[in-house]
Design an enzyme around this catalytic site. Structure first.
Site, PDB file in Angstrom:
ATOM      1  N   LYS A  22       0.354  -1.163  -0.178  1.00 22.41           N
ATOM      2  CA  LYS A  22      -0.332   0.159  -0.149  1.00 22.41           C
ATOM      3  C   LYS A  22       1.211   1.081   0.075  1.00 22.41           C
ATOM      4  CE  LYS A  22      -1.580   1.532   3.952  1.00 22.41           C
ATOM      5  NZ  LYS A  22      -1.350   3.228   4.287  1.00 22.41           N
ATOM      6  N   ASN A  23       1.792   1.159   0.597  1.00 26.72           N
ATOM      7  CA  ASN A  23       2.537   2.010   1.168  1.00 26.72           C
ATOM      8  C   ASN A  23       3.201   2.461  -0.478  1.00 26.72           C
ATOM      9  OD1 ASN A  23       1.314   2.829   3.445  1.00 26.72           O
ATOM     10  ND2 ASN A  23       3.041   2.497   4.531  1.00 26.72           N
ATOM     11  N   CYS A 116      -4.429  12.381  13.252  1.00 23.97           N
ATOM     12  CA  CYS A 116      -4.916  10.318  13.137  1.00 23.97           C
ATOM     13  C   CYS A 116      -4.670  10.387  14.869  1.00 23.97           C
ATOM     14  CB  CYS A 116      -4.963  10.384  12.455  1.00 23.97           C
ATOM     15  SG  CYS A 116      -3.046   9.177  13.009  1.00 23.97           S
ATOM     16  N   ARG A 121       1.299  14.498  13.526  1.00 20.54           N
ATOM     17  CA  ARG A 121       1.569  14.317  12.769  1.00 20.54           C
ATOM     18  C   ARG A 121       1.453  15.480  11.486  1.00 20.54           C
ATOM     19  NH1 ARG A 121      -0.942   8.475   9.886  1.00 20.54           N
ATOM     20  NH2 ARG A 121       1.120   8.045   8.806  1.00 20.54           N
ATOM     21  N   ASP A 307       5.221   0.167  12.039  1.00 23.15           N
ATOM     22  CA  ASP A 307       3.590  -0.313  11.701  1.00 23.15           C
ATOM     23  C   ASP A 307       3.553  -1.814  12.015  1.00 23.15           C
ATOM     24  OD1 ASP A 307       2.495   2.009  10.745  1.00 23.15           O
ATOM     25  OD2 ASP A 307       3.242   1.579   8.219  1.00 23.15           O
ATOM     26  N   ARG A 399      -8.472  -0.383   4.832  1.00 22.04           N
ATOM     27  CA  ARG A 399      -7.684   0.373   4.318  1.00 22.04           C
ATOM     28  C   ARG A 399      -6.529  -0.346   4.212  1.00 22.04           C
ATOM     29  NH1 ARG A 399      -5.883   4.787   8.557  1.00 22.04           N
ATOM     30  NH2 ARG A 399      -4.627   4.856   6.308  1.00 22.04           N
TER      31      ARG A 399
HETATM   32  C1  UD1 Z   1       4.302   6.867   6.382  1.00 22.45           C
HETATM   33  C2  UD1 Z   1       3.529   5.510   6.284  1.00 22.45           C
HETATM   34  C3  UD1 Z   1       2.962   5.024   7.309  1.00 22.45           C
HETATM   35  C4  UD1 Z   1       4.220   5.060   8.705  1.00 22.45           C
HETATM   36  C5  UD1 Z   1       5.193   5.831   8.806  1.00 22.45           C
HETATM   37  C6  UD1 Z   1       6.307   5.945   9.365  1.00 22.45           C
HETATM   38  C7  UD1 Z   1       2.359   5.490   4.172  1.00 22.45           C
HETATM   39  C8  UD1 Z   1       1.218   6.347   3.194  1.00 22.45           C
HETATM   40  N1  UD1 Z   1       2.708   5.873   5.359  1.00 22.45           N
HETATM   41  O1  UD1 Z   1       3.775   8.043   7.189  1.00 22.45           O
HETATM   42  O2  UD1 Z   1       1.985   3.803   7.648  1.00 22.45           O
HETATM   43  O3  UD1 Z   1       3.598   4.504   9.867  1.00 22.45           O
HETATM   44  O4  UD1 Z   1       5.298   6.416   7.580  1.00 22.45           O
HETATM   45  O5  UD1 Z   1       6.782   4.749   8.976  1.00 22.45           O
HETATM   46  O6  UD1 Z   1       4.013   5.392   3.809  1.00 22.45           O
HETATM   47  N2  UD1 Z   1       6.950  14.387  10.530  1.00 22.45           N
HETATM   48  C9  UD1 Z   1       7.216  15.482  11.464  1.00 22.45           C
HETATM   49  N3  UD1 Z   1       7.540  16.604  10.189  1.00 22.45           N
HETATM   50  C10 UD1 Z   1       6.504  16.376   9.307  1.00 22.45           C
HETATM   51  C11 UD1 Z   1       6.691  14.590   8.584  1.00 22.45           C
HETATM   52  C12 UD1 Z   1       6.689  13.964   9.831  1.00 22.45           C
HETATM   53  O7  UD1 Z   1       7.750  15.364  12.089  1.00 22.45           O
HETATM   54  O8  UD1 Z   1       6.760  16.783   8.298  1.00 22.45           O
HETATM   55  C13 UD1 Z   1       7.179  12.895  12.248  1.00 22.45           C
HETATM   56  C14 UD1 Z   1       6.136  12.382  12.274  1.00 22.45           C
HETATM   57  O9  UD1 Z   1       5.241  13.007  13.268  1.00 22.45           O
HETATM   58  C15 UD1 Z   1       6.403  10.766  12.736  1.00 22.45           C
HETATM   59  C16 UD1 Z   1       7.625  10.740  12.081  1.00 22.45           C
HETATM   60  O10 UD1 Z   1       8.544  12.425  11.697  1.00 22.45           O
HETATM   61  O11 UD1 Z   1       7.097  11.188  14.021  1.00 22.45           O
HETATM   62  C17 UD1 Z   1       7.589   9.952  11.044  1.00 22.45           C
HETATM   63  O12 UD1 Z   1       6.544  10.098  10.103  1.00 22.45           O
HETATM   64  P1  UD1 Z   1       6.989  10.031   8.605  1.00 22.45           P
HETATM   65  O13 UD1 Z   1       7.793   8.904   8.224  1.00 22.45           O
HETATM   66  O14 UD1 Z   1       6.888  11.480   7.962  1.00 22.45           O
HETATM   67  O15 UD1 Z   1       4.862   9.551   8.313  1.00 22.45           O
HETATM   68  P2  UD1 Z   1       4.265   9.254   7.059  1.00 22.45           P
HETATM   69  O16 UD1 Z   1       4.999   9.782   6.104  1.00 22.45           O
HETATM   70  O17 UD1 Z   1       2.741  10.371   7.327  1.00 22.45           O
END
Ligand code: UD1
Length: 420
Positions: A22-23, A116, A121, A307, A399
């Site tokens: 999915k990701n 969420c 996030r 995850d 999902r």
């Molecule tokens: C992706 C995955 C999700 C997984 C996550 C971490 C997808 C669609 N989703 O989510 O399933 O749980 O990676 O492996 O690929 N953060 C910040 N600032 C930002 C962005 C992120 O502080 O601008 C923080 C987040 O709050 C979190 C950490 O960084 O604590 C990692 O998040 P991130 O890798 O960005 O998760 P996603 O890419 O949203």
């Protein structure tokens, strides 16, 4: 709304085929916005999240034809620049249309995704990276307005307080492929899904090096063409099946998985006494005897994936002895503790740690799914528990897990779906 009813306490046997990731599918589908030419994406899992991405691409002006697990995406008219609240708020992965839209149109209006149940996030790293590429960003009425006359390559440090960011790396990579000059992303996410996205972009004509490492180098090109690509296997689905095999003392052959994407999990479980037999794309897990409790801390890839944290906690809940599960990626991702405790587990939260006093047996109970991976943890607990478990609000599972009940039924599980 539906609920799942599981008669637990049975060991399972047989083969299960892992679906596409999915990701990987979500950002790769978003990347098709970078070209007007047709793209074919194979092994796309049929999930609510991939359907949401199809709807989003359609709302942006793309035509999408889906047949089984193959989707064809092409343009029949001009691309629109607005990704609305309705779709982006239901799925955070939608936010990765921002990078490709601004690269293709030099402007985009994308709803902020919001938080969420697993945490706040933020998207600061996405916006910081785009600003470094010379994109003007404004936030108004819950939307990100992005504008750029010219995207210019830059050196960008994308590490955040919680480590690298998967979707920020995806967004910046997709914007940089059509920027002028060279972009270097430092502290880039190394997840296999980022490597898969880079490989798709390279097939489209992008110039990318270093994908899968913390330094990704991109040399911008003027135009991208169509591509045909097969999505990698879903390592989180495979990891979930490994954990449920161990929890139910089963003998399961997991096919079409990539064991090298799951080394942190496999190594941890080997430390607990689980035996594996792995080839290139088959993982066999056979657990007859009891295992030892082990502690884990989640980190960005190649560390233990957040995850799989909830599913791992379900296993440790029924492994006698003490273990500690620490989540350094999503420090608030612990809603499943209360539900597991309703089934007889003994877990308490202390900050970013779940302290688990493993018990010999847990018991079926009515429980509530709160997010995608927490739901998977409840399925594992339900399969291992004595008696009947009813899991409410299972739309979360849809999902991210393709045909979960069917796959489990084929392994001999007693699992049914009923309308609430
Ligand atoms: C992706 C995955 C999700 C997984 C996550 C971490 C997808 C669609 N989703 O989510 O399933 O749980 O990676 O492996 O690929 N953060 C910040 N600032 C930002 C962005 C992120 O502080 O601008 C923080 C987040 O709050 C979190 C950490 O960084 O604590 C990692 O998040 P991130 O890798 O960005 O998760 P996603 O890419 O949203």
């Amino acid at each position: 709304m539906y609920k799942l009813i599981i008669e637990g306490g049975k060991s399972l046997k047989g083969e299960v085929k892992i679906s596409g990731a999915k990701n990987s599918a979500l950002p790769i589908m978003a990347a098709t916005l970078l070209t007007d030419a047709p793209c074919v994406i194979r092994n796309v899992p049929k999930l609510r999240d991939t359907q949401t991405m199809v709807k989003l691409l359609q709302s942006l002006g793309k035509t999408v034809e889906a047949r089984n697990n193959v989707i064809k995406i092409f343009s029949n008219g001009p691309l629109k620049d607005t990704a609305g609240y309705d779709l982006v708020s239901t799925m955070r992965g939608s936010f990765c249309v921002l990078g490709p839209l601004v690269a293709k149109l030099r402007r985009a209006k994308v709803s902020l995704p919001g938080g969420c149940v697993i945490g706040v996030r933020p998207v600061d790293l996405h916006l910081k990276g785009l600003k470094a590429l010379n994109v003007k960003i404004e936030i108004e009425n819950g939307y990100v307005f992005a504008k750029a006359k010219n995207l210019r390559g830059a050196q960008i440090y994308l590490g955040g307080v919680f480590g690298s960011s998967v979707l920020a790396t995806a967004n910046i990579m997709m914007a940089a492929v059509m920027a002028q000059g060279k972009t270097i992303i430092e502290s880039a996410a190394c997840e296999p899904e980022i490597e898969d996205l880079a490989n798709f972009l390279i097939k489209m004509g992008a110039k990318i090096k270093g994908q899968g490492t913390p330094r990704i180098t991109i040399t911008g090109v003027k135009k991208l063409h169509g591509a045909d690509h097969r999505i990698i296997p879903d390592r989180i689905e495979a990891g979930t099946f490994i954990l449920l095999a161990v929890a139910t003392r089963s003998d399961i052959i997991i096919k079409g998985a990539c064991s090298s994407h799951l080394l942190a999990l496999i190594d941890t479980l080997q430390g607990a006494g689980v035996k594996f037999n792995c080839t290139d794309d088959v993982i066999r897990v056979k657990t007859k005897r009891s295992i030892a409790p082990v502690s884990i801390t989640t980190y960005p890839y190649p560390g233990f994936p957040t995850d799989l944290q909830a599913q791992f906690m379900a296993l440790m809940a029924l492994t006698p002895g003490i273990s500690v599960v620490t989540d350094k990626v999503y420090p608030d991702r612990f809603i499943h503790i209360a539900e597991l405790n309703r089934m007889g587990a003994n877990i308490r939260r202390e900050g970013i740690n779940g302290i688990i006093q493993g018990v010999k047996r847990i018991y079926g109970a009515p429980v509530m799914a709160s997010d995608l991976r927490a739901s998977a943890a409840l399925v594992i607990a339900g399969l291992a528990a004595k008696g009947k478990t009813e899991i409410h609000r299972i739309y979360h599972l849809e999902r991210g897990y393709e045909n979960l009940e069917k796959k489990l039924t084929l392994l001999g599980a007693k699992i049914t779906r009923k309308r609430e």
